[in-house]
Design a protein around this motif. Structure first.
Motif, mmCIF file in Angstrom:
data_model
loop_
_atom_site.group_PDB
_atom_site.id
_atom_site.type_symbol
_atom_site.label_atom_id
_atom_site.label_comp_id
_atom_site.label_asym_id
_atom_site.label_seq_id
_atom_site.Cartn_x
_atom_site.Cartn_y
_atom_site.Cartn_z
ATOM 1 N N THR B 221 0.760 -1.121 0.032
ATOM 2 C CA THR B 221 0.043 -0.050 -0.120
ATOM 3 C C THR B 221 1.060 1.317 0.090
ATOM 4 O O THR B 221 0.599 2.256 -0.689
ATOM 5 C CB THR B 221 -1.022 0.034 1.103
ATOM 6 O OG1 THR B 221 -1.609 -1.145 1.455
ATOM 7 C CG2 THR B 221 -1.833 1.319 1.188
ATOM 8 N N TYR B 222 2.022 1.121 0.686
ATOM 9 C CA TYR B 222 2.837 2.319 0.499
ATOM 10 C C TYR B 222 3.433 2.663 -0.594
ATOM 11 O O TYR B 222 3.666 3.884 -0.780
ATOM 12 C CB TYR B 222 3.960 1.969 1.665
ATOM 13 C CG TYR B 222 4.730 3.200 2.004
ATOM 14 C CD1 TYR B 222 4.301 4.561 2.166
ATOM 15 C CD2 TYR B 222 6.389 3.128 1.647
ATOM 16 C CE1 TYR B 222 5.471 5.669 2.363
ATOM 17 C CE2 TYR B 222 7.237 4.054 1.982
ATOM 18 C CZ TYR B 222 6.603 5.486 2.118
ATOM 19 O OH TYR B 222 7.605 6.263 2.277
ATOM 20 N N ARG B 223 3.618 1.496 -1.420
ATOM 21 C CA ARG B 223 4.303 1.733 -2.799
ATOM 22 C C ARG B 223 3.130 2.386 -3.397
ATOM 23 O O ARG B 223 3.671 3.255 -4.498
ATOM 24 C CB ARG B 223 4.534 0.164 -3.316
ATOM 25 C CG ARG B 223 5.742 0.028 -2.962
ATOM 26 C CD ARG B 223 6.025 -1.261 -3.781
ATOM 27 N NE ARG B 223 7.484 -1.895 -3.405
ATOM 28 C CZ ARG B 223 8.183 -2.890 -3.812
ATOM 29 N NH1 ARG B 223 7.661 -3.486 -5.124
ATOM 30 N NH2 ARG B 223 9.218 -3.427 -3.287
ATOM 31 N N ILE B 224 1.873 2.309 -3.387
ATOM 32 C CA ILE B 224 0.853 2.792 -4.111
ATOM 33 C C ILE B 224 1.056 4.436 -3.643
ATOM 34 O O ILE B 224 0.892 5.464 -4.516
ATOM 35 C CB ILE B 224 -0.726 2.432 -3.846
ATOM 36 C CG1 ILE B 224 -0.741 1.176 -4.378
ATOM 37 C CG2 ILE B 224 -1.554 3.146 -4.353
ATOM 38 C CD1 ILE B 224 -1.853 0.355 -4.159
ATOM 39 N N ALA B 225 0.858 4.572 -2.429
ATOM 40 C CA ALA B 225 0.934 6.087 -1.751
ATOM 41 C C ALA B 225 2.111 6.708 -2.468
ATOM 42 O O ALA B 225 2.225 7.839 -2.685
ATOM 43 C CB ALA B 225 1.034 6.165 -0.331
ATOM 44 N N SER B 226 3.310 5.997 -2.331
ATOM 45 C CA SER B 226 4.632 6.794 -2.867
ATOM 46 C C SER B 226 4.676 6.862 -4.374
ATOM 47 O O SER B 226 6.002 7.082 -4.554
ATOM 48 C CB SER B 226 5.732 6.291 -2.081
ATOM 49 O OG SER B 226 5.961 4.986 -2.288
ATOM 50 N N GLY B 227 3.759 6.262 -5.135
ATOM 51 C CA GLY B 227 3.913 6.397 -6.509
ATOM 52 C C GLY B 227 4.713 5.365 -7.342
ATOM 53 O O GLY B 227 4.941 5.397 -8.437
ATOM 54 N N ARG B 228 4.925 4.136 -6.532
ATOM 55 C CA ARG B 228 5.708 3.212 -7.316
ATOM 56 C C ARG B 228 4.844 1.718 -7.744
ATOM 57 O O ARG B 228 5.311 1.045 -8.269
ATOM 58 C CB ARG B 228 6.649 2.414 -6.108
ATOM 59 C CG ARG B 228 7.862 3.564 -5.928
ATOM 60 C CD ARG B 228 8.921 3.160 -4.975
ATOM 61 N NE ARG B 228 7.965 3.347 -3.721
ATOM 62 C CZ ARG B 228 8.460 2.777 -2.486
ATOM 63 N NH1 ARG B 228 9.697 2.200 -2.413
ATOM 64 N NH2 ARG B 228 7.860 2.959 -1.420
ATOM 65 N N GLY B 236 -8.591 4.454 -1.896
ATOM 66 C CA GLY B 236 -8.847 5.789 -1.095
ATOM 67 C C GLY B 236 -7.872 5.947 -0.044
ATOM 68 O O GLY B 236 -8.233 6.953 0.848
ATOM 69 N N GLY B 237 -6.708 5.707 -0.346
ATOM 70 C CA GLY B 237 -5.455 5.827 0.856
ATOM 71 C C GLY B 237 -4.959 7.184 0.525
ATOM 72 O O GLY B 237 -5.234 7.837 -0.241
ATOM 73 N N PRO B 238 -3.653 7.297 1.356
ATOM 74 C CA PRO B 238 -3.118 8.274 1.292
ATOM 75 C C PRO B 238 -2.254 8.357 -0.105
ATOM 76 O O PRO B 238 -1.956 7.414 -0.668
ATOM 77 C CB PRO B 238 -1.753 8.122 2.307
ATOM 78 C CG PRO B 238 -2.229 7.174 3.144
ATOM 79 C CD PRO B 238 -3.262 6.541 2.535
ATOM 80 N N ARG B 239 -2.228 9.692 -0.632
ATOM 81 C CA ARG B 239 -1.452 9.951 -2.095
ATOM 82 C C ARG B 239 -0.065 10.449 -1.960
ATOM 83 O O ARG B 239 0.364 10.746 -3.043
ATOM 84 C CB ARG B 239 -2.373 10.600 -2.736
ATOM 85 C CG ARG B 239 -4.018 9.907 -2.762
ATOM 86 C CD ARG B 239 -4.922 11.101 -3.515
ATOM 87 N NE ARG B 239 -5.131 11.051 -4.971
ATOM 88 C CZ ARG B 239 -5.721 10.275 -5.468
ATOM 89 N NH1 ARG B 239 -6.654 9.318 -5.027
ATOM 90 N NH2 ARG B 239 -5.829 10.574 -6.877
#
Lengths: 429, 429
Positions: B221-228, B236-239
């Motif tokens: 999920t962190y990879r999604i938030a951080s653009g990877r 709907g999480g952090p962007r």
């Protein structure tokens, strides 16, 4: 966004605005992205962030930062400079003389050279005279080692390479495009020759306008397909550059009139890639960046499947842009090697019939603009004010980056066309 | 994807497979991305494209190409090498001897050094002995001038810089994180010291697992938030990376146990950026790339608002990785300048108590792994087999890139831990 929202620093706002098409914009000094705080801080404040997904990184005043930071927004491929030491420019500084040069713009207003740079939102300029740097300045977000977006100046790199391959017999510019790219049968390019594509003389059902606030033009859709704009949820169109090109239909006749469509350049570069087996980025490295001894790597924006975008994707440092301009001024010869055939340069300089572009008196040949002026100049031109100006009769090359509020060249040309001509006349003396 | 779909070239398929966790994968030779034709052609064939949006560029066998081409998939920021000439390595070639070196892997199987490189999916390796290159090989998509993904080797760069700032008094590692980042009050880091973050001794409600086929771990999920990774429509999480970090809650106690969570490193680098006013990429340029005389620019993957990702975003050439390893072997001194304080290197070498990582007998200090072995080695380690191995008692540095089918280091360690130890013993003699 209203004027007030732009966060002008505490100074006289009235004095800091310029007007275009009835709308007021921060001027060159007031829109300095460092002063405005764009993308400063860890993380930058919310109202000072520039992101790909906001679909506004190419809008003013964000473009004053983003045009020097494109790779931080989109995927890119490197143009390697190679292992050799960079070529060195000699210097013969004429800053004071050039700063003070005055000229009349197209509206008859008298301007100083240095002030005109701010009035055209210059990010940087390098002027070569007889191969020496006589003038070099950087503004806003640009630094000497930072690559800046070239936009359609990219086309002139691609055009010079394509014309060189034609000269060498690798490509035949009288062949129809499907001879090289069978997948373009049934598209607009079905019966277009490579030469017609190189000279933007195709009839395409594809609009390319960059009027402020209007993104209805096909060129904006092409940016979505090629990965330079976020895809709206509702988007159902092509998802790669090549897929977009395959949808373009013919409108009118090929070979009759000049019609500037960036997609022609991507077709042209696609032909080069197919025939040489080398990507545009590899060709730039092998044929130009490495032999020219460029100082820094350049890079090219790629589409979602890795295709380097030759229509406008190149980013380079100002000095490396100047190296390419100087190569053209030297008729393609660099340190005893003919990197671009001299006949290619001559053919571009000869241009086409200016009557094809009556509004500005230019013609267009192999992706270069030809003003047919007293300096024998040719130009590479890109949105927001990117420019290489090669003036053989003044032994002058100008490389210039800018981030004007409005994309079309005409807003720059009012000032910069007479400005460059005046500088050429001064140096010729 | 079944074995057959991987498009094995015409050779003995049975011989070309390796098995991990009961699943069979193309071996190091058969998965060469050039042979498989990944991303070749203009455009590449549909079944040979590697794209960001497919969410699989880090999966095998695509990773054999993409780990050498990350910037063509995601936005990145340059780590400038500066204007100076690159530092030069002397050479003392020992290829034949090293190729033929045999050793027993952790399962007792006797292997040759060169074959073991294929069995661990090496993309390249440089071995320095007394500062000279004694061994250098490239495989698959990697070339000497191409930056390769470092993954968590990035952390060891960030850790060395942070520890240096602590040594210089710019940072105080006994301070709680909100002392530097007030916005992390109320998060897991509310009562974590900078030192606990540096040593991965925080209790975080955040899972980080890279089991094949399972993306349920928070790290994904962190990879999604951080653009990877691409954002699913339902996301709907952090962007941004920082927005994600602000959501992390405490679980357990800080300072009690080692718990490897990459987000600690991004917090650590955020502290550095806030206090120094320089981004991680700028710090790498100023403190390492430029003074080390790196050969090529590196780059760091950025999040959607431009934050360079210190937890795993660095990409560098193999030789530039080796330069950093050699700097650490020389206790931070390079050409008479102390780039990293010697006491920082000594502190890392001393490590922590190995009982904190009983499974492998390592300890962890300032983002470096310490095997507490006979070579006095310390290691920088990254997913898929990235490694810097600094072995002072053998006067040896190994820099190595790989693209293993499975992300966790343990699949590599079976072979490469005894392999590196055997090489160190050989060179020590």
């Amino acid at each position: 966004m209203t004027d007030v929202e732009l966060g002008v620093p505490l100074r006289d706002v009235e004095e800091s605005m310029l007007e275009f098409e009835g709308k007021r914009y921060l001027d060159g000094r007031a829109s300095d992205p460092r002063e405005l705080g764009w993308m400063r801080g860890a993380p930058p404040p919310k109202d000072r962030r520039i992101t790909f997904e906001s679909d506004s990184y190419f809008d003013f005043p964000q473009n004053r930062w983003s045009l020097s930071h494109m790779r931080e927004l989109v995927a890119t491929v490197n143009v390697w400079r190679g292992q050799g030491a960079p070529s060195q420019f000699e210097r013969s500084d004429k800053t004071a003389d050039i700063d003070a040069l005055t000229f009349a713009d197209k509206d008859g207003r008298i301007r100083r050279f240095d002030e005109a740079l701010f009035d055209t939102y210059a990010d940087g300029i390098v002027v070569l005279h007889r191969g020496r740097i006589v003038y070099e300045r950087y503004f806003g977000a640009l630094e000497p080692h930072l690559p800046h977006a070239c936009y359609s100046v990219t086309k002139s790199y691609a055009g010079a390479l394509t014309a060189a391959f034609v000269h060498e017999g690798v490509l035949d510019d009288s062949k129809m495009i499907p001879h090289y790219l069978p997948e373009l049968r049934g598209t607009a390019w079905q019966d277009a020759t490579l030469r017609q594509v190189m000279d933007m003389q195709t009839g395409l059902a594809h609009t390319e306008e960059y009027a402020p606030g209007d993104r209805s033009s096909d060129a904006w859709t092409y940016r979505i397909a090629s990965g330079r704009r976020p895809r709206p949820d509702s988007y159902g169109g092509p998802r790669t550059a090549c897929d977009y090109l395959r949808t373009v239909r013919k409108q009118g006749t090929h070979g009759e009139a000049f019609a500037y469509k960036s997609i022609n350049t991507d077709v042209m570069a696609w032909v080069m890639a197919r025939v040489t087996g080398r990507s545009f980025a590899q060709l730039l490295h092998e044929r130009l960046w490495s032999p020219l001894g460029c100082e820094e790597d350049g890079y090219v924006i790629v589409d979602p499947i890795g295709l380097p975008l030759a229509g406008g994707g190149l980013n380079a440092t100002l000095r490396d842009l100047a190296r390419f301009g100087e190569l053209i001024r030297r008729e393609g010869e660099w340190n005893g090697k003919q990197l671009i055939p001299a006949s290619v340069v001559h053919d571009i300089q000869e241009g086409d019939h200016p009557a094809k572009l009556p509004a500005i008196g230019y013609s267009y040949r192999s992706q270069w603009w030809v003003p047919h002026n007293e300096l024998g100049a040719i130009e590479a031109r890109g949105l927001y004010g990117q420019r290489i100006y090669v003036a053989p009769k003044a032994e002058m090359v100008i490389a210039r980056f800018a981030s004007h509020p409005l994309a079309p060249a005409r807003y720059n040309d009012v000032i910069s066309v007479p400005q460059m001509l005046a500088l050429g006349r001064m140096l010729r003396e």
